[in-house]
Enzyme design. Structure first.
Site, PDB file in Angstrom:
ATOM      1  N   LYS A  13       0.836  -1.243   0.075  1.00 20.12           N
ATOM      2  CA  LYS A  13      -0.136  -0.020   0.039  1.00 20.12           C
ATOM      3  C   LYS A  13       0.914   1.203   0.070  1.00 20.12           C
ATOM      4  CE  LYS A  13      -1.911  -1.132   3.946  1.00 20.12           C
ATOM      5  NZ  LYS A  13      -1.422  -2.313   4.307  1.00 20.12           N
ATOM      6  N   ARG A  88      -9.895   0.854   8.921  1.00 19.49           N
ATOM      7  CA  ARG A  88      -9.416  -0.541   9.151  1.00 19.49           C
ATOM      8  C   ARG A  88     -10.576  -1.357  10.029  1.00 19.49           C
ATOM      9  NH1 ARG A  88      -3.444   0.621   9.283  1.00 19.49           N
ATOM     10  NH2 ARG A  88      -2.235  -1.402   9.485  1.00 19.49           N
ATOM     11  N   ARG A 127      11.877  -4.999   5.005  1.00 20.38           N
ATOM     12  CA  ARG A 127      11.606  -3.562   4.915  1.00 20.38           C
ATOM     13  C   ARG A 127      12.593  -2.778   5.393  1.00 20.38           C
ATOM     14  NH1 ARG A 127       5.726  -1.539   5.290  1.00 20.38           N
ATOM     15  NH2 ARG A 127       6.059  -2.546   7.358  1.00 20.38           N
ATOM     16  N   ARG A 162      11.177  -0.433  11.164  1.00 23.94           N
ATOM     17  CA  ARG A 162      10.078  -0.282  12.063  1.00 23.94           C
ATOM     18  C   ARG A 162      10.140  -1.229  13.303  1.00 23.94           C
ATOM     19  NH1 ARG A 162       4.916   0.537   8.462  1.00 23.94           N
ATOM     20  NH2 ARG A 162       4.140  -0.933   9.765  1.00 23.94           N
ATOM     21  N   ARG A 173      -0.831  -8.449  13.679  1.00 20.27           N
ATOM     22  CA  ARG A 173      -1.200  -7.644  12.539  1.00 20.27           C
ATOM     23  C   ARG A 173      -2.124  -8.263  11.536  1.00 20.27           C
ATOM     24  NH1 ARG A 173       4.396  -5.058  11.001  1.00 20.27           N
ATOM     25  NH2 ARG A 173       3.357  -3.795   9.293  1.00 20.27           N
TER      26      ARG A 173
HETATM   27  P1  AP5 Z   1       4.872  -1.581   1.778  1.00 16.33           P
HETATM   28  O1  AP5 Z   1       4.599  -0.714   0.509  1.00 16.33           O
HETATM   29  O2  AP5 Z   1       5.629  -0.828   2.717  1.00 16.33           O
HETATM   30  O3  AP5 Z   1       3.768  -2.318   2.730  1.00 16.33           O
HETATM   31  P2  AP5 Z   1       2.230  -1.724   3.125  1.00 16.33           P
HETATM   32  O4  AP5 Z   1       1.187  -2.366   2.786  1.00 16.33           O
HETATM   33  O5  AP5 Z   1       2.334  -0.261   3.141  1.00 16.33           O
HETATM   34  O6  AP5 Z   1       2.593  -2.433   4.626  1.00 16.33           O
HETATM   35  P3  AP5 Z   1       2.630  -1.749   6.195  1.00 16.33           P
HETATM   36  O7  AP5 Z   1       3.488  -2.524   6.989  1.00 16.33           O
HETATM   37  O8  AP5 Z   1       2.997  -0.408   6.071  1.00 16.33           O
HETATM   38  O9  AP5 Z   1       1.018  -2.013   6.307  1.00 16.33           O
HETATM   39  P4  AP5 Z   1       0.463  -1.871   7.670  1.00 16.33           P
HETATM   40  O10 AP5 Z   1      -0.972  -1.793   7.074  1.00 16.33           O
HETATM   41  O11 AP5 Z   1       0.714  -3.143   8.682  1.00 16.33           O
HETATM   42  O12 AP5 Z   1       1.121  -0.711   8.342  1.00 16.33           O
HETATM   43  P5  AP5 Z   1       0.665   0.678   8.794  1.00 16.33           P
HETATM   44  O13 AP5 Z   1       1.934   1.633   8.764  1.00 16.33           O
HETATM   45  O14 AP5 Z   1      -0.770   1.337   8.172  1.00 16.33           O
HETATM   46  O15 AP5 Z   1       5.697  -2.868   1.467  1.00 16.33           O
HETATM   47  C1  AP5 Z   1       6.149  -3.813   2.414  1.00 16.33           C
HETATM   48  C2  AP5 Z   1       7.626  -4.271   1.710  1.00 16.33           C
HETATM   49  O16 AP5 Z   1       7.448  -5.272   0.755  1.00 16.33           O
HETATM   50  C3  AP5 Z   1       8.607  -3.049   1.326  1.00 16.33           C
HETATM   51  O17 AP5 Z   1      10.062  -3.276   1.605  1.00 16.33           O
HETATM   52  C4  AP5 Z   1       8.414  -3.209  -0.245  1.00 16.33           C
HETATM   53  O18 AP5 Z   1       9.519  -2.502  -0.947  1.00 16.33           O
HETATM   54  C5  AP5 Z   1       8.051  -4.350  -0.403  1.00 16.33           C
HETATM   55  N1  AP5 Z   1       7.442  -4.543  -1.764  1.00 16.33           N
HETATM   56  C6  AP5 Z   1       6.153  -3.872  -1.807  1.00 16.33           C
HETATM   57  N2  AP5 Z   1       5.390  -4.225  -2.904  1.00 16.33           N
HETATM   58  C7  AP5 Z   1       6.162  -5.146  -3.509  1.00 16.33           C
HETATM   59  C8  AP5 Z   1       5.978  -5.892  -4.823  1.00 16.33           C
HETATM   60  N3  AP5 Z   1       5.150  -5.897  -5.573  1.00 16.33           N
HETATM   61  N4  AP5 Z   1       7.005  -7.030  -4.869  1.00 16.33           N
HETATM   62  C9  AP5 Z   1       7.970  -7.178  -4.132  1.00 16.33           C
HETATM   63  N5  AP5 Z   1       8.272  -6.410  -2.942  1.00 16.33           N
HETATM   64  C10 AP5 Z   1       7.332  -5.459  -2.763  1.00 16.33           C
HETATM   65  O19 AP5 Z   1       0.174   0.555  10.384  1.00 16.33           O
HETATM   66  C11 AP5 Z   1       1.109   0.574  11.460  1.00 16.33           C
HETATM   67  C12 AP5 Z   1       0.235   0.258  12.870  1.00 16.33           C
HETATM   68  O20 AP5 Z   1      -0.220   1.415  12.921  1.00 16.33           O
HETATM   69  C13 AP5 Z   1      -0.808  -0.872  13.001  1.00 16.33           C
HETATM   70  O21 AP5 Z   1      -0.358  -2.155  13.272  1.00 16.33           O
HETATM   71  C14 AP5 Z   1      -1.788  -0.071  13.862  1.00 16.33           C
HETATM   72  O22 AP5 Z   1      -1.237  -0.238  15.264  1.00 16.33           O
HETATM   73  C15 AP5 Z   1      -1.552   1.449  13.717  1.00 16.33           C
HETATM   74  N6  AP5 Z   1      -2.598   2.038  12.744  1.00 16.33           N
HETATM   75  C16 AP5 Z   1      -2.304   2.228  11.669  1.00 16.33           C
HETATM   76  N7  AP5 Z   1      -3.385   2.703  10.776  1.00 16.33           N
HETATM   77  C17 AP5 Z   1      -4.455   2.388  11.768  1.00 16.33           C
HETATM   78  C18 AP5 Z   1      -6.103   2.264  11.723  1.00 16.33           C
HETATM   79  N8  AP5 Z   1      -6.464   2.979  10.630  1.00 16.33           N
HETATM   80  N9  AP5 Z   1      -6.757   1.965  12.749  1.00 16.33           N
HETATM   81  C19 AP5 Z   1      -5.943   1.575  13.690  1.00 16.33           C
HETATM   82  N10 AP5 Z   1      -4.697   1.493  14.090  1.00 16.33           N
HETATM   83  C20 AP5 Z   1      -3.986   1.747  12.983  1.00 16.33           C
END
Ligand code: AP5
Length: 216
Positions: A13, A88, A127, A162, A173
């Site tokens: 994402k 979410r 990552r 992270r 997660r």
């Molecule tokens: P990346 O693009 O970073 O993946 P992502 O989907 O953004 O993953 P996240 O871990 O950021 O999502 P998340 O939802 O767990 O975290 P968030 O920060 O929202 O790609 C990942 C890796 O894969 C990278 O190294 C990239 O290079 C590689 N990659 C990407 N695409 C690829 C491809 N096609 N092929 C090969 N490699 C690839 O949330 C973190 C925490 O915050 C949550 O756990 C929660 O505690 C809190 N939080 C955030 N939002 C909320 C909410 N709305 N409600 C409640 N709690 C929340």
């Protein structure tokens, strides 16, 4: 155009949001990035959410809805948004619909990014990101072109990993995704907004599949 990128942790994402920001001038609203910024700046809310995030659990609806409401208020009227990691829960989805309606806006696309759980572990544990601009990299699949230097902003030696990018947090997660977030797939399907991409493809292939959906 206002879109949601929906998918489990590591689905890509953030990676695809950065491309859409560069190519289309859209504004990425990542609640994960906002919460990490609050932690880093030591705000009371940041302190409150730190342990919850590290464990891989969801922060309260009230906090994240407040963060999004603030962004919708401060960005100019005609901005096109990418919602990354929000909503979410069903309560967050209802709140987003109401917030957008109150601004005379609506969602145009909700795109589910599908990736197998096994691939997610490899993605998350490899990552790293630029501490300056947030560009996303990976030990095996996406190294910066010049050693130790960000491709996007040119900052040297400021890469970060992270605290929640480990297998234990990832398991929590993923459970939160399947329990609380995956019901949104049906929610947005029923509203006629849902499309899907295969998130297992190469990064550029996924980007091109997303563009094809946005062109519709
Ligand atoms: P990346 O693009 O970073 O993946 P992502 O989907 O953004 O993953 P996240 O871990 O950021 O999502 P998340 O939802 O767990 O975290 P968030 O920060 O929202 O790609 C990942 C890796 O894969 C990278 O190294 C990239 O290079 C590689 N990659 C990407 N695409 C690829 C491809 N096609 N092929 C090969 N490699 C690839 O949330 C973190 C925490 O915050 C949550 O756990 C929660 O505690 C809190 N939080 C955030 N939002 C909320 C909410 N709305 N409600 C409640 N709690 C929340």
């Amino acid at each position: 155009m206002n879109i949601i990128l929906l998918g489990p942790p590591g689905a890509g994402k953030g990676t695809q949001s950065h491309k859409l920001v560069d190519e289309r001038g859209m504004v990425q609203l990542s609640t994960g990035d906002m919460l990490r910024a609050a932690r880093n700046s030591g705000t009371e809310m940041g302190k409150q959410v730190a342990a919850v995030m590290d464990a891989g659990k969801l922060v309260t609806d009230e906090i994240v809805i407040g963060l999004i409401a603030e962004q919708l208020d401060t960005n100019p009227k005609g901005t096109s948004f990418i919602f990354d990691g929000f909503p979410r829960t069903l309560a967050q989805a209802d709140a987003l619909g109401e917030l957008l309606a109150s601004k005379g806006k609506k969602l145009t696309h909700v795109i589910e990014m599908r990736v197998d759980d096994d691939a997610l572990v490899a993605r998350i544990t490899g990552r790293f990101t630029c501490g300056n601009c947030g560009a996303v990299y990976h030990d095996a699949t996406k190294q910066p072109a010049k050693d130790n230097t960000c491709d996007s902003c040119g900052t040297e030696g400021n890469f970060k990993r992270r605290a929640d990018d480990n297998e234990d947090s990832l398991r929590t997660r993923l459970m939160a995704y399947y329990r609380d977030t995956s019901p949104l797939i049906g929610y947005y399907y029923a509203k006629g907004l849902l499309s899907r991409v295969d998130g297992l493809g190469e990064i550029d292939q996924v980007a091109s599949d997303l563009s094809a959906i946005l062109a519709d």
